[in-house]
Each structure stands twice: as structure tokens, then as C-alpha cells.
Design a protein around this motif. Structure first.
Motif: not given
Length: 794
Positions: A16-20, A287-292, A372-381
Motif C-alpha cells: 500500500s502507499k506510504v509516506k514516512p 511503548i509507541f509514544a510518551v506523554v508528558e 488508520f495510517c500506514e505503518l511507516p507513518k507511525l515511525g516503524y520500519d
């Protein structure tokens, strides 16, 4: 493999189309260029040199070195770009049709929550409010898909969640709630995020997905434990909140569709047959994201939130070896900023005020996009993932065969270099094999292969980037091919270049920081240097320098390394420029111990007269040459790397190279400590003074650890090399390390009031550069004599 295909690597396995969008080594009263090596040991001390990063030096000296928060504040001051438009949009799905569907989903969830907010009216009693909230929730849920496999909340659970987060969204609705008390905000924020996640898998009945792309691929939820030290975290610091991704599964999913979980769950937990799915307590492996969370939006509190976000995100990079960038949230009272942390940027959005409908919609839209976004847009490879069949991790590379580009999957054996920093190259090194571990005993081609994954600065396109490490390593491999005297002393190129990712049009483009951020955001960042995702496969794996057993072994290894260094210079016209203890490996075979020179991140082509074509600062601070530190002209030569070897030997003689050779007494006040620190000019002056004469140099060698066997021999060796470099020249302009000022009487010697004229002598470091070849040859010959003597003791 020709140059044309070298610059291209593998596209994600998902169609699928991705844009990281530090080897290990990376950072004055002077600003340092990005090419300075990045590495900070896990337990910094004077005995472990800090390296330099892209800009100011952030590692602090003395007791401050262990203060990660102080370092993070300095990084925030340098890397942060606040109030950037379009940060949240980075997480949008690339496909326009899917994007419109996701917008509708977010709007319907925001409308649901707006209705709950409207239920909170002044003067309404608790019983009346409870009834109104329950009725609103029941009516809304009837319009949505029924609870299913991934729904965790009953109607009662949804009510309880709403009661909690409405305290935050509706200021003054609860006299016991203080929006200026961050601990009051934690449970509210947790419940809001999890409430949104619940509704992501329960869309409106008239907004059901019609394609796989319109189905959420994961749920982003908050761990329930807040203000907590994550599992597998070092130190005592606690993070406020942490988010995790739970992959979703559907009937008839293809293998490509399953890649989401296989990449998100990349951690040692998978190897240990643990899933790490503790919904209560955060684990850095998941952990996907840290929240402060901070009590208000004062500049001091928001800055503190950014610094803590940076500090705690280190654990994510260290434990998740396929993270390209990291998302985060910083909240000040009821105002939330979306943040993205990459190799050389920390970007923050405008505030999203959750007490307003517009602010809530913006935040909810951001959260829903993550699902919903493509996996690379989450920061993963997605090219580094878990293989379910063989129960191991795999790394994809590209092999070029003339005009054909094919994919090769390697099987991970061991991770030997971890990403230690939030900013920098994020260098990781994997030892891999061509066969799964379970089959390697039967394999004839399971030799060790090293894959290096990093984010260096680049110039121009892949085809035009002459500082591409993969191209330089390929030149080294070709230039030394067939020269048995250098066999095993350098890594041999297999394949490599820039990684690629798919853009919104399905085209393969370089995976760069610009690709990650998109043009809207990139255009706001001024002259931010471009970084590209590089991956190189090479053969030849050694062990760290700390594995040597004695000073004689050390000298043999160093001789091999510099012999190879000079061979690369002569036969490949490449100057290494980053000689450091981290870039020297040790190999043992049936013939004894050998040295290996690695990491050509900072290597550069030389001109016909032996000068590097660029003179920017590169290297690890304690080992950088004076010319390098002061950025002197002419350009760098091999003498800079020889000077680095002397500094390395002095450093190891003082601090040792492993636990057995460390000094037990405090060494913070010894002279060599002045070779490390934040002030580049002072470090250079200190080195000039110590290197100027044999007498001055004893100020360094007297600090050598007397308990290391053969330490007296090492003193003689470093003094001998220093003498060849500094003293042994017939031309007086080539001798010494200081710039001398001569005092010359004026013409009338009888005029006692006439005074003197002052004339500066030439800088000996600059003068010697023109004689680099003959001096280098004499240095190598001297080191060879030392190595021959050392071998007799092994």
C-alpha cells in the motif's frame, strides 16, 4: 553491482502507499558540524569519551554527565521548532479516499464527545447528570457497530470513562478536580484516549468500511499505570503516561496485511516468548509514544515537558530497533501539543485546547489517524520485522545485479550496536545470517554478515552524494580486492544504499527526513540538513576493542588498523577521518590477533596531493586532532588520523579498555581530562601544550595506569610516535605543536625605548600537512617495529 543501483534499497513489504522519516560514536563554545561522531556510553565517565553530535555538545562533564534531564534540556534548546503547522497531518493516510473516510470517523467521535460535554450544565444535580450521560451514551452506541472482538468497554465502562475525562474537558464541573494538578489530569487523559480507541472499532452503522484500507489497522491505547517507571528502564525517573499500539486482525488477511504487528512488536520480548501485553504498566519494548503532562502552559513547564519527552524517548530507541522516528504528546493544563522526534528535529504543533470543540476535533483526528495510517507513518520500519515461521527477526536488503534489483532477507542473530540517542545517526548494527538460525547448521553459506542501519546527513540525490558510506565502502572493497596483506582488516561491501519508501502516488522515493515530514512541514524548517535512511550489508565481523587481553595485543591490533588505513589511502584515495576506539575491532583466528578498521561514515575522497576535499570537523572529541578541532587549513590529511591514534593509546593507557584494566582511583583531575569537554578551543590548546615537547607529554603519560602489565612499554610507544610526528624534522618550522611568537629588537639596538617587533612563526600542524606522506611512512615503520616486538610476547 554498478553505481546506479547502489543508491537504491528495498521498498516496504507492504504494497500500500506510504509516506514516512550515533559506529556508535556522535557533539564548545564553538558550533560543531553534523559530521562529528555520536556516542555516549550508558554509564559515562572520564574513562569513556563522549562524542560530538550535530551541533552543540550535549553530553556534560563531571557529575552532570549522568543527568539525562540536563542533557535533554540542552537538546530541546537546539532541536525544538515549536508551533509548526501540519505536524498532525504527518500521520494522515496517504490515500485520499481513505483519508476522507478517516476524517468522517474522527468527526463522528468528536460529535459523540461534544454531546457528552453539552450534558454538563451549571446547576445540574449528580443524579440528573448521570441519567443524561447514560442516555446519551446509549443512544450514540446504538448508532454504532456492536461491541466485538476488540471492544473492551461495556456501556457502564463507557460511562465511567466519560465521567473521568469530562472533569478535564469541562473546567469547573468538579470542585475536587484541579486542572493545574497534573496528577489530576493523568486519569482523564488516559480515559479520553482509550474512549476514542473504543469508538475506532465501533464506527457508525452508516459509515462502515468498504475496503481493507478503510479498516483500522491498530488501536492506540494508553497504559493505565501513570507516573510510573516503565519496565526495562534504567534510573528512577517516571514517565507521566505512555501509549501502545495493539494490532488488529481480520478474517482473510494476507501475509502483507499481518506485517503491522510483526513490526510493532519488534523487541526482545518476542525472542523470549513473551508478548509484553501488560495493559497496566508501560514497557519500553512496546511503548509507541510518551506523554508528558504539565499543570499549565507556562514556558517553563512546557519546556520541561519537551525535555522529559526527549529524555524518556531514549528508552524507545534503545529497545525498539526498527524505530525511524517517535511520536509524543506534551500537555499543559487542557492544552495539548503533538510532537514528532526524528534524527535532527523535535517538532511541536500548535496547542489543541480540549475544552473547545475545535481543539477536541483536532486531537481526536490525530489519534484516529494513528489507527488508520500506514505503518511507516507511525515511525516503524516494516523491513525489519518478526518472522513467525522461524521465530526470529528478519532484515531486508537489496541486491543489485546489473540492472536488476532483487530483495534479500537476512535473519537476525545478534544486535551489536544500539541506538543510544534521540538525536543523531541512530546507528544500529545487526549480525545476520543468510539462513534462519534453526537451519544454519545445515547451511554452507551462513557466514557472518553485518548490517549497519543509520541516518547520516546527505547531500543531494543518492546518485550525486559522494559521501555515501556504501559507495565509499564499495570503493574500498574494490580497491583492496586481491591484496592479501589487507585481508580481514576492513569490512567487505555486499550491498547497500538509501532505503526507499512509497509516496502517496505509489512511487518509490528515498526514505529521508523530508519524506517523513512532507513538504508542508519541511518548508517551515529553513536550512535543516537533510538526513537519509542508509543500510549497508558487509562481511567481516569483529569484536570490540575491549576484548583484547594485553598491551601487546593492543599494539598488534593498532598496527593492522593503521596499515589498512594507509592501504585504503594509497589504493582507494579515501581518508577515514574518524579513528576512535569504537571504530577499531579485534579478530582472533588461528594465526593470532588482528585489527579491523570499520565505520566509513566520515570517510572522504582525497585529492591527488593527499588532502581531504572537505575540512569540516569530524570525530570523537578526545581523539580529534588539533587541526580538526580548530578547523585549520589546509584540508585534513592522514596525519590527523595518526594524531588520533596517539590520543587513543594515551586514553587507553590511562583509563584501560575493559573492567580488568580500569583505574580504581578517581582520575577526574588528571591532565588527560582536559582532552574532553564542551570547549573545543580549550581542548585544542591543551593538546597543543601536551604534544609540544617530550617534557610536556609526560604530563599525560604519568597518568597511565601503573597496574596494567607492559604499561611502561606503552609509554615508550606513544612517546616514540609523538616524536616522529612532532619532533623528528630537520625543518624547524615542522617541529613542535605551539605557535611561537618571536620577539625581535627594532633596528636601533641603542634605543632602549625602541621596543621590539613581534612575529608569529608558522603553525607547525599546518606546515607538517604538506609533508603528510613522508611523515606517515615513518610513523607506520615505527609502529611496525613496535608490533613486531609485541608479537614475540603473544
Amino acid at each position: 553491482m554498478d553505481g546506479k543501483t547502489d543508491s537504491v534499497l528495498i521498498t516496504p513489504v507492504k504494497s500500500s502507499k506510504v509516506k514516512p522519516e550515533d559506529t556508535v560514536p556522535e557533539m564548545g563554545d564553538l558550533s560543531i558540524s553534523d559530521n562529528i561522531n555520536t556516542s555516549t556510553p550508558s554509564k559515562p565517565s572520564y574513562g569513556h569519551p563522549r562524542s560530538l553530535s550535530a551541533a552543540p555538545k550535549f553530553s556534560l562533564s563531571g557529575s552532570q554527565q549522568t543527568d539525562g534531564y540536563a542533557e535533554a534540556r540542552s537538546q530541546v534548546n537546539y532541536y525544538l521548532k515549536d508551533n509548526i503547522d501540519g505536524v498532525q497531518a504527518i500521520a494522515k493516510h496517504s490515500d485520499q479516499t481513505t483519508q476522507q473516510f478517516v476524517i468522517k470517523q474522527a468527526e463522528s467521535i468528536a460529535e459523540f464527545i461534544d454531546e457528552l460535554v453539552q450534558c454538563v450544565k451549571p446547576g445540574l444535580g449528580n443524579a440528573e447528570l448521570e441519567n443524561e450521560l447514560k442516555a446519551t451514551i446509549a443512544a450514540q452506541l446504538k448508532r454504532r457497530s456492536p461491541a466485538g472482538r476488540y471492544s473492551e468497554k461495556t456501556d457502564t465502562d463507557m460511562f465511567n470513562s466519560a465521567v473521568r475525562f469530562l472533569k478535564w474537558l469541562c473546567p469547573g464541573s468538579d470542585s475536587t478536580f484541579s486542572k493545574t494538578n497534573e496528577k489530576h489530569i493523568y486519569p482523564c487523559f488516559v480515559e479520553l484516549i482509550n474512549f476514542v480507541a473504543e469508538l475506532v472499532v465501533r464506527p457508525l452503522l452508516d459509515q462502515q468500511p468498504t475496503s481493507f484500507d478503510e479498516k483500522p489497522k491498530r488501536l492506540v491505547r494508553s497504559y493505565r499505570k501513570t507516573d510510573v517507571k516503565p519496565d526495562n528502564a534504567e534510573g528512577r525517573r517516571r514517565i507521566d503516561m505512555a501509549l501502545k499500539c495493539d494490532a488488529l486482525h481480520y478474517n482473510n488477511m494476507s501475509d502483507d496485511d499481518e506485517y503491522d504487528e510483526d513490526s510493532i512488536q519488534f523487541s526482545e520480548e518476542r525472542l523470549k516468548a513473551k508478548d509484553g501485553r501488560n495493559d497496566e504498566r508501560p514497557n519500553y519494548s512496546r511503548i509507541f509514544a510518551v506523554v508528558e503532562v504539565k499543570p499549565d502552559t507556562s514556558a517553563a513547564n512546557i519546556e520541561k515537558g519537551f525535555a522529559q519527552l526527549v529524555e524518556y524517548s531514549k528508552g524507545v530507541y534503545w529497545n525498539q530497533h526498527n524505530r525511524r522516528f517517535i511520536w509524543g504528546l506534551v500537555s499543559g493544563g487542557s492544552n495539548v501539543k503533538a510532537c514528532i522526534l526524528g534524527p535532527n528535529f523535535l517538532l511541536a504543533s500548535q496547542f489543541m485546547d480540549v475544552t473547545t470543540a475545535a481543539g477536541r476535533l483536532e486531537l481526536i483526528g490525530f489519534l484516529v489517524n494513528w489507527s488508520f495510517c500506514e505503518l511507516p507513518k507511525l515511525g516503524y520500519d516494516p523491513t525489519i520485522r518478526f518472522n513467525r515461521v522461524h521465530k526470529c527477526f528478519t532484515v531486508d536488503m537489496a541486491d543489485s545485479n546489473e540492472s536488476k534489483l532483487t530483495q534479500t532477507t537476512y535473519y537476525l542473530r545478534k544486535i551489536v550496536v544500539f541506538a543510544e540517542r534521540v538525536f543523531g545517526r541512530h546507528t544500529r548494527c545487526f549480525v545476520v545470517g543468510r539462513q534462519p538460525p534453526s537451519l544454519e547448521a545445515k547451511s554452507d553459506n551462513s557466514g557472518d554478515i553485518l548490517i549497519k542501519d543509520a541516518w547520516p546527513e546527505v547531500s543531494g540525490s543518492a546518485e550525486d552524494d559522494m559521501r555515501d558510506e556504501s559507495k565509499l565502502l564499495k570503493r574500498v572493497s574494490n580497491g583492496l580486492a586481491g591484496r592479501s596483506e589487507f585481508e580481514g582488516m576492513y569490512p567487505k561491501y555486499i550491498s547497500g544504499g538509501r532505503m526507499q519508501i512509497q509516496n502517496a502516488r505509489g512511487e518509490s522515493v528515498d526514505d529521508t527526513t523530508r519524506t517523513i515530514l512532507g513538504e508542508t512541514v519541511w518548508s517551515q524548517l529553513g536550512d535543516l540538513p537533510l538526513r537519509a535512511h542508509m543500510r549497508i550489508a558487509m562481511s567481516g565481523v569483529g569484536e570490540p576493542l575491549k576484548t583484547i587481553q594485553s598491551i601487546p595485543e593492543l599494539i598488534v591490533v593498532i598496527y593492522d588498523v593503521m596499515r589498512c588505513h594507509m592501504g585504503i589511502l594509497k589504493h582507494c584515495q579515501i581518508l577515514h577521518r574518524d579513528i576512535s576506539e569504537a571504530n577499531i575491532l579485534v579478530r582472533h583466528d588461528g594465526t593470532g590477533v588482528h585489527g579491523m578498521l570499520i565505520d566509513f561514515d566520515h570517510a572522504i575522497s582525497i585529492t591527488d596531493d593527499g588532502y581531504a576535499k572537505h575540512a569540516e570537523r569530524t570525530g570523537t572529541v578526545p581523539f580529534m586532532s588539533v587541526s580538526n578541532l580548530e578547523n585549520l587549513q589546509p584540508k585534513r590529511t592522514s596525519l590527523d588520523d595518526w594524531e588520533s591514534i596517539i590520543y587513543i593509546l594515551c586514553w587507553l593507557g590511562t583509563f584501560g579498555w575493559n573492567r580488568a584494566t580500569r583505574q580504581s582511583d578517581s582520575v577526574a583531575n588528571i591532565n588527560i581530562a582536559s582532552w574532553d569537554g564542551n570547549n573545543v578551543k580549550m581542548i585544542a590548546n591543551s593538546k597543543r601544550d601536551h604534544m609540544d615537547s617530550s617534557r610536556n607529554f609526560t604530563g599525560i603519560t604519568k597518568g597511565f595506569n601503573p597496574n596494567i602489565p607492559y604499561i611502561a612499554a606503552l609509554k615508550d610507544i606513544v612517546e616514540g610516535l609523538r616524536a616522529v610526528l612532532i619532533d623528528s624534522h630537520s625543518d624547524p618550522d615542522l617541529r613542535g605543536a605551539l605557535i611561537i611568537q618571536d620577539r625581535i629588537p627594532r633596528d636601533d639596538s641603542n634605543d632602549v625605548f625602541g621596543g621590539y617587533e613581534f612575529k608569529m612563526r608558522p603553525d607547525p600542524f599546518v606546515e607538517r600537512a604538506a609533508h603528510w606522506e613522508s611523515i606517515s611512512e615513518r610513523l607506520l615503520a615505527k609502529l611496525k617495529i613496535y608490533a613486531q616486538g609485541a608479537k614475540k610476547l603473544l
